[in-house]
Each structure stands twice: as C-alpha cells, then as structure tokens.
Scaffold this active site. Sequence first.
Site, PDB file in Angstrom:
ATOM      1  N   GLY A  10       0.841  -1.200   0.000  1.00 23.28           N
ATOM      2  CA  GLY A  10       0.000   0.000   0.000  1.00 23.28           C
ATOM      3  C   GLY A  10       0.871   1.241   0.000  1.00 23.28           C
ATOM      4  N   ARG A  71       0.847  -5.261  -4.906  1.00 25.72           N
ATOM      5  CA  ARG A  71       1.007  -6.245  -3.826  1.00 25.72           C
ATOM      6  C   ARG A  71       1.450  -7.594  -4.411  1.00 25.72           C
ATOM      7  NH1 ARG A  71      -0.734  -4.113   0.947  1.00 25.72           N
ATOM      8  NH2 ARG A  71      -2.413  -2.574   0.898  1.00 25.72           N
ATOM      9  N   ASP A 102       5.807  -5.019   5.696  1.00 20.55           N
ATOM     10  CA  ASP A 102       6.279  -6.365   6.035  1.00 20.55           C
ATOM     11  C   ASP A 102       6.314  -7.325   4.846  1.00 20.55           C
ATOM     12  OD1 ASP A 102       3.550  -6.225   6.058  1.00 20.55           O
ATOM     13  OD2 ASP A 102       3.279  -7.356   7.917  1.00 20.55           O
ATOM     14  N   THR A 124       4.877   2.297   6.047  1.00 21.08           N
ATOM     15  CA  THR A 124       3.469   1.896   6.137  1.00 21.08           C
ATOM     16  C   THR A 124       2.770   2.916   7.019  1.00 21.08           C
ATOM     17  OG1 THR A 124       1.867   0.423   7.182  1.00 21.08           O
ATOM     18  CG2 THR A 124       4.112   0.143   7.880  1.00 21.08           C
ATOM     19  N   ASP A 126       0.422   2.262   8.807  1.00 16.94           N
ATOM     20  CA  ASP A 126      -0.019   1.562  10.018  1.00 16.94           C
ATOM     21  C   ASP A 126       1.017   1.607  11.154  1.00 16.94           C
ATOM     22  OD1 ASP A 126      -2.221   0.944   8.560  1.00 16.94           O
ATOM     23  OD2 ASP A 126      -1.851  -1.213   8.442  1.00 16.94           O
ATOM     24  N   ASP A 128       3.358  -0.435  11.831  1.00 15.16           N
ATOM     25  CA  ASP A 128       3.337  -1.725  12.533  1.00 15.16           C
ATOM     26  C   ASP A 128       4.511  -2.638  12.180  1.00 15.16           C
ATOM     27  OD1 ASP A 128       2.657  -2.324   9.948  1.00 15.16           O
ATOM     28  OD2 ASP A 128       0.887  -3.504  10.431  1.00 15.16           O
ATOM     29  N   GLY A 169      -5.711   0.282  10.037  1.00  9.36           N
ATOM     30  CA  GLY A 169      -4.984  -0.394  11.118  1.00  9.36           C
ATOM     31  C   GLY A 169      -5.489  -1.811  11.207  1.00  9.36           C
ATOM     32  N   ARG A 170      -4.748  -2.696  10.579  1.00  4.89           N
ATOM     33  CA  ARG A 170      -5.173  -4.092  10.447  1.00  4.89           C
ATOM     34  C   ARG A 170      -4.961  -4.849  11.761  1.00  4.89           C
ATOM     35  NH1 ARG A 170      -5.799  -7.651   6.106  1.00  4.89           N
ATOM     36  NH2 ARG A 170      -5.855  -5.923   4.642  1.00  4.89           N
ATOM     37  N   HIS A 272      -8.868   5.317   2.242  1.00  4.32           N
ATOM     38  CA  HIS A 272      -7.628   5.678   1.549  1.00  4.32           C
ATOM     39  C   HIS A 272      -7.310   7.167   1.589  1.00  4.32           C
ATOM     40  CE1 HIS A 272      -8.666   1.667   0.202  1.00  4.32           C
ATOM     41  NE2 HIS A 272      -7.367   1.487   0.065  1.00  4.32           N
ATOM     42  N   GLN A 274      -6.603   8.560   4.129  1.00  5.76           N
ATOM     43  CA  GLN A 274      -5.468   8.571   5.072  1.00  5.76           C
ATOM     44  C   GLN A 274      -4.129   8.308   4.395  1.00  5.76           C
ATOM     45  OE1 GLN A 274      -6.931   6.156   8.843  1.00  5.76           O
ATOM     46  NE2 GLN A 274      -8.098   5.643   7.024  1.00  5.76           N
TER      47      GLN A 274
HETATM   48  O1  F6P Z   1      -1.048  -1.797   4.815  1.00  6.18           O
HETATM   49  C1  F6P Z   1      -1.582  -0.557   5.044  1.00  6.18           C
HETATM   50  C2  F6P Z   1      -3.065  -0.525   4.837  1.00  6.18           C
HETATM   51  O2  F6P Z   1      -3.322   0.837   4.796  1.00  6.18           O
HETATM   52  C3  F6P Z   1      -3.917  -1.262   5.878  1.00  6.18           C
HETATM   53  O3  F6P Z   1      -4.181  -0.521   7.021  1.00  6.18           O
HETATM   54  C4  F6P Z   1      -5.182  -1.544   5.112  1.00  6.18           C
HETATM   55  O4  F6P Z   1      -5.870  -2.641   5.631  1.00  6.18           O
HETATM   56  C5  F6P Z   1      -4.664  -1.821   3.754  1.00  6.18           C
HETATM   57  O5  F6P Z   1      -3.472  -1.076   3.609  1.00  6.18           O
HETATM   58  C6  F6P Z   1      -5.641  -1.471   2.643  1.00  6.18           C
HETATM   59  O6  F6P Z   1      -5.005  -1.665   1.438  1.00  6.18           O
HETATM   60  P1  F6P Z   1      -5.613  -1.612  -0.024  1.00  6.18           P
HETATM   61  O7  F6P Z   1      -7.053  -1.301   0.054  1.00  6.18           O
HETATM   62  O8  F6P Z   1      -4.838  -0.544  -0.712  1.00  6.18           O
HETATM   63  O9  F6P Z   1      -5.308  -2.939  -0.621  1.00  6.18           O
END
Ligand code: F6P
Length: 342
Positions: A10, A71, A102, A124, A126, A128, A169-170, A272, A274
């Site tokens: 992301g 991804r 990660d 990231t 997040d 994290d 925030g997963r 998004h 954010q």
């Molecule tokens: O990894 C960061 C993040 O913003 C997570 O908090 C969220 O779950 C994910 O990306 C969403 O990603 P996308 O919708 O871009 O696949």
Amino acid sequence: MKIGVLTGGGDAPGLNAAIRGVTRRALSYGYEVVGIRRGWAGLLEKDVMKLDRDAVSGILPKGGTILGTSRTNPFANEDDKNKLLRNIEELGLDAIVAIGGDDTQGVAAKLSDLGYKVVGIPKTIDNDLSGTDRTFGFDTAVAIATEAIDRIHTTAESHQRTIVVEVMGRHAGWIALYSGLAGGADVILLPEEPFDIDEVCSMVKKRYEQGRKFAIVVVAEGAVPKGIEDFFTRSSQKDAFGHERLGGIGEWLEKEIEKRTGVETRSVVLGHVQRGGSPTAYDRILATRFGIAAADLIKNGDFGKMVSLQGEKIVAVPLKEAVKANRVVPEDMRWLAKVFSP
Ligand code: F6P
C-alpha cells in the site's frame, strides 16, 4: 554499481521523498539508479525507468509514488521466482532497495537469503513494522485522521449524534490511538484487544447523561467485538500475501450503538484518504533520512539490512528483524485509549 529501487504494498505519504533521498545520495557516489515500476511486478516484467536528478526533481512534497506500487508476491510460485532471479541478472542490478512494509521486506529478506544484495526501507501508514520505532506515512495519516475527527466533532455536536470513525490499522491500532487522542475521541477501539459492545454503549449513554449530547467513537478497521473475534471484511478475496480486505466494523458499531442506546448514530470510513496527498514535514524528513541511509548501506557493502529509526538515530537492522511479528500497540500503552472515556 547499478541500483534498482522499488516501492511495494500500500502506498504511504513519503515514498517519493525516500526515492529522491536514495537516488540523490546514490548519484553522489557515482552509482547508476533505475526505478522498478509497480513493486516486484516491475521486476517480473522488466519494467524499469531511469532515475536521474531530473526524474526525482520536484517529487519531495508529492503523495503516492512515482514508481507505482503493487502487492505482487514474486515468490508465489516457482516460475515467477525463476523469472525474478533471471531478470535481476538481465537488468544488471548489483543491488536492490526495497521500500515497503512487512510483505515487501519479506520478499527482500528471501532475496537476501539467496545471496542478492538487498537493502530495505520501512514504510506503512499503520506503523506496525518490527525493527523500527517509526515508519514514514504514519505521521501524515494521523494528521489527516485528526483533522477529520475535528470536523466530525462539529457536525456530531450540532445534531446531537454519535459518530463512529473507522480508521486504518489491520493488526495495530496506532492510527486509532494517536488520532483518537489528538482528536479528543470519547471511545477508542484497537485491534489489540477485543472490545465489549455493552461497555461501548454504556460509555455513549453515560456521556449523554453527563450533558454532553454527542459522542465520537474511533475504531481501527481491524478491531473486533468480544464474542465475534474475527475481522470484519469487505470481500473474501485475499491478496497475494494472503490478506483479506478489511472493513465494516464502523457500520456494525453504528447499527449496534443506535439499536442498544436509542441515540442517533452515523459512521464514516476514512479509508484511503489517510494514505493520499502530501506528506507532513516529519514524514518527508524521516523518508529522506531513510533514503540517504539506504544508499550509505550500499556504499559500505552492508547488505541484508533494513534502515530503521531508533530514538532519533537511523540505524540498520537485519531484514529478518523487520519481518518478525507486527509491532502492535504494547500492552503498557493501551490504557491510554481509555483515559478520556466517559
Ligand atoms: O497496509 C496498510 C493498509 O493501509 C492497511 O491498514 C489496510 O488494511 C490496507 O493497507 C488497505 O489496502 P488496499 O485497500 O490498498 O489494498
């Protein structure tokens, strides 16, 4: 020395600052730099672009990534893995700088184990990632979420409503905790600890009884209620690294709070927003320092490492350190989420 730079996963505000930092420093050492488009996908397709002074000029304040991202997991099957290794040779890349979270660092660690010269830069929103105190993108995301919460306050108060704000925030509730505190939320719900819906509703009711006839609930997308204890997801489809698309906890809370308390409730998903737009000065500086440090690791022949912030210092940690378990909000900080609850 020919260096390939890529951004994976992301996007996060500050990616362009990191690309600029590593490129400018590497050029100053006389290295050749190429950008690999759309993360690991670009290496599978040999899709690269020259990164010279012109290419990175003016990108420092820009959101997103000029290289694009994906991804893609190049180790998903043997064919892709072989293609990846072949293309690294054919492109003549002596070293790779992988900017990502990660999953991206996981691929970088595997490549490094296979003997390739790889350096990681953590990002990231997040925040994290293990092995670093901070990732760039987080500060901007918190600023955006805080501004949104400020705006939601005025409309919630005018309508005497409860508004649930779902933030990203997963597994880690850093954005929820920091934006919730900065925005003065009444209830902050983190993925780290399943929450009790009865408790949330009594806090909302108590606040109205105290005469403050509106409430703000900030919830991380990965937060789960006790009894359900499974992520709320938008779709059952998983990405190449096995992650589901999260979402829905805010809407669930909206319905439950309204049903159980009788208080008019709404929910908003910041999503998004954010991740978009110009990085804060903090993220620009952190990303720039990381970029410079990555080029310096290459100069020193110090591979298989990820640059990292520890205190105020930029240091290098083994890539394996970065892909350990997610860096969640530690237990001894979670109480902060409850200090301002009614
Ligand atoms: O990894 C960061 C993040 O913003 C997570 O908090 C969220 O779950 C994910 O990306 C969403 O990603 P996308 O919708 O871009 O696949």
